[in-house]
Design an enzyme around this catalytic site. Structure first.
Site, PDB file in Angstrom:
ATOM      1  N   TYR A  34       0.867  -1.181   0.000  1.00 26.97           N
ATOM      2  CA  TYR A  34       0.000   0.000   0.000  1.00 26.97           C
ATOM      3  C   TYR A  34       0.909   1.237   0.000  1.00 26.97           C
ATOM      4  O   TYR A  34       0.844   2.097   0.864  1.00 26.97           O
ATOM      5  CB  TYR A  34      -0.959  -0.004   1.205  1.00 26.97           C
ATOM      6  CG  TYR A  34      -2.170   0.881   0.954  1.00 26.97           C
ATOM      7  CD1 TYR A  34      -3.157   0.486   0.051  1.00 26.97           C
ATOM      8  CD2 TYR A  34      -2.311   2.108   1.588  1.00 26.97           C
ATOM      9  CE1 TYR A  34      -4.249   1.292  -0.204  1.00 26.97           C
ATOM     10  CE2 TYR A  34      -3.410   2.925   1.330  1.00 26.97           C
ATOM     11  CZ  TYR A  34      -4.369   2.500   0.434  1.00 26.97           C
ATOM     12  OH  TYR A  34      -5.449   3.302   0.188  1.00 26.97           O
ATOM     13  N   HIS A  36       7.428   5.283   1.472  1.00 27.35           N
ATOM     14  CA  HIS A  36       8.057   4.054   0.949  1.00 27.35           C
ATOM     15  C   HIS A  36       8.892   4.359  -0.301  1.00 27.35           C
ATOM     16  O   HIS A  36       9.997   3.860  -0.476  1.00 27.35           O
ATOM     17  CB  HIS A  36       6.987   3.047   0.502  1.00 27.35           C
ATOM     18  CG  HIS A  36       6.085   2.548   1.595  1.00 27.35           C
ATOM     19  ND1 HIS A  36       4.736   2.775   1.595  1.00 27.35           N
ATOM     20  CD2 HIS A  36       6.344   1.813   2.701  1.00 27.35           C
ATOM     21  CE1 HIS A  36       4.188   2.197   2.642  1.00 27.35           C
ATOM     22  NE2 HIS A  36       5.143   1.598   3.349  1.00 27.35           N
ATOM     23  N   ASP A  78       9.707   4.808  11.621  1.00 33.71           N
ATOM     24  CA  ASP A  78       9.631   3.732  12.603  1.00 33.71           C
ATOM     25  C   ASP A  78      10.981   3.680  13.318  1.00 33.71           C
ATOM     26  O   ASP A  78      11.796   2.790  13.088  1.00 33.71           O
ATOM     27  CB  ASP A  78       9.314   2.416  11.891  1.00 33.71           C
ATOM     28  CG  ASP A  78       7.975   2.486  11.168  1.00 33.71           C
ATOM     29  OD1 ASP A  78       6.949   2.389  11.834  1.00 33.71           O
ATOM     30  OD2 ASP A  78       7.968   2.697   9.936  1.00 33.71           O
TER      31      ASP A  78
HETATM   32  P1  AMP Z   1       5.769  -0.464   6.256  1.00 36.07           P
HETATM   33  O1  AMP Z   1       5.171  -0.789   4.931  1.00 36.07           O
HETATM   34  O2  AMP Z   1       4.892   0.385   7.111  1.00 36.07           O
HETATM   35  O3  AMP Z   1       6.307  -1.683   6.967  1.00 36.07           O
HETATM   36  O4  AMP Z   1       7.034   0.444   5.955  1.00 36.07           O
HETATM   37  C1  AMP Z   1       8.084  -0.020   5.126  1.00 36.07           C
HETATM   38  C2  AMP Z   1       9.262   0.912   5.280  1.00 36.07           C
HETATM   39  O5  AMP Z   1       8.891   2.239   4.882  1.00 36.07           O
HETATM   40  C3  AMP Z   1       9.759   1.015   6.730  1.00 36.07           C
HETATM   41  O6  AMP Z   1      11.175   1.050   6.731  1.00 36.07           O
HETATM   42  C4  AMP Z   1       9.175   2.323   7.182  1.00 36.07           C
HETATM   43  O7  AMP Z   1       9.923   2.938   8.220  1.00 36.07           O
HETATM   44  C5  AMP Z   1       9.239   3.142   5.906  1.00 36.07           C
HETATM   45  N1  AMP Z   1       8.291   4.254   5.974  1.00 36.07           N
HETATM   46  C6  AMP Z   1       6.960   4.191   6.254  1.00 36.07           C
HETATM   47  N2  AMP Z   1       6.417   5.422   6.286  1.00 36.07           N
HETATM   48  C7  AMP Z   1       7.423   6.288   6.016  1.00 36.07           C
HETATM   49  C8  AMP Z   1       7.510   7.717   5.907  1.00 36.07           C
HETATM   50  N3  AMP Z   1       6.454   8.499   6.081  1.00 36.07           N
HETATM   51  N4  AMP Z   1       8.722   8.266   5.620  1.00 36.07           N
HETATM   52  C9  AMP Z   1       9.807   7.471   5.447  1.00 36.07           C
HETATM   53  N5  AMP Z   1       9.792   6.136   5.528  1.00 36.07           N
HETATM   54  C10 AMP Z   1       8.616   5.544   5.811  1.00 36.07           C
END
Ligand code: AMP
Length: 281
Positions: free
Chosen positions: A32, A37, A150
């Protein structure tokens, strides 16, 4: 871009890539995809010869009452976005591929997982470190890209890599935000318009922390209390935790100094949002 669901095929692809001396960058995600990302993906594409992205909503990092089933998914859209950015491989496994019925091995980082999100979400980080380990074993990256959004997750993964001598370089990537400061998150989709406005409380609270420190406040517990009070004044918000911690051990600081992270988790309605900023005094 290749799209692979199978572990053995993915491993074989990576073996071929490494044979010709290519450097592999890797971005694990739960899909998503949003601009946060994609900022990781773009950095990885710039810095490596070959880039793999995984999309996997990892069940072991969700608690029994959490949003695993309704977590947003949009694989076709994700695929298009990744293709456009020049990604070489999308690894998109089924749950049974990653966790067959007889699965029973987990990776646990101690100490750092016991505070902040770890205290509110028991088992969450064990799920994260386990899946990241598995993905690293499958993709064999030279570099892996994680968001500072995160923050605790980043520090735990960095520690796991060091403690287990994993030889992967982790690259931290700055948090991408909306214009009003709200950190991009797949979970922002859950917010209605009133909640969306209230959700800026996380960023506003972190800005308040920065201002206090910039103007000389050094009492960590006072700052923590000010964070709690500020969130309490937002009607749609319910605080999970607020803290200003030492980035080396994630413990609340009494005196503001060294590498720190101000972090909070807040429920806006039923949606739990997190945010943090890194500070150095
Ligand atoms: P997730 O799909 O939520 O597991 O996130 C995948 C990666 O994207 C992780 O390393 C998150 O820290 C990074 N991420 C999610 N949201 C953001 C954001 N707003 N800015 C930078 N990196 C992000």
């Amino acid at each position: 871009m290749k799209v692979l669901k199978n572990i053995e095929e993915t491993r074989e692809e990576i073996i071929q890539v490494k044979k010709i001396g290519q450097r592999v960058g890797f971005v694990p995600t739960m899909g998503y995809l949003h601009k946060g990302h994609l900022s990781l993906v773009e950095k990885a594409v710039k810095e490596n010869d070959y880039v793999a992205v995984s999309v996997f909503v990892n069940p072991t990092q969700f608690g029994p009452d959490e949003d695993y089933d309704r977590y947003p998914r949009a694989i076709k859209r994700d695929e298009k976005l990744l293709r456009k950015r020049g990604v070489d491989l999308l690894f998109y496994p089924h749950v049974q591929e990653m966790y067959p019925a007889d699965y029973c091995t987990y990776v646990q980082v101690e100490e750092l997982t016991e505070t902040l999100c770890g205290a509110s979400r028991p088992g969450h980080f064990q799920g994260v470190t386990t899946i990241v380990n598995k993905l690293f074993n499958i993709v064999g990256p030279d570099r892996a890209y994680f968001g500072q959004k995160d923050g605790q997750q980043f520090l735990i993964i960095e520690k796991m890599i060091k403690d287990l001598n994993m030889g992967v370089k982790v690259v931290p990537c700055p948090t991408v935000r909306e214009e009003d400061g709200l950190a991009l998150s797949s979970r922002n989709k859950y917010l209605d318009s009133r909640e969306r406005r209230a959700a800026t409380i996380l960023y506003r609270t972190l800005q308040m922390v920065k201002e206090r420190i910039d103007s000389g406040e050094r009492d960590g517990l006072k700052i923590k209390k000010a964070m709690e009070d500020m969130v309490a004044r937002e009607k749609l918000a319910r605080l999970d935790y607020a803290a200003i911690v030492d980035r080396r051990n994630l413990k609340q600081v009494e005196k503001v100094k060294g590498p720190m992270m101000a972090a909070l988790a807040v429920f806006i309605g039923d949606t739990r949002l997190i945010d943090n900023i890194w500070l150095e005094v």
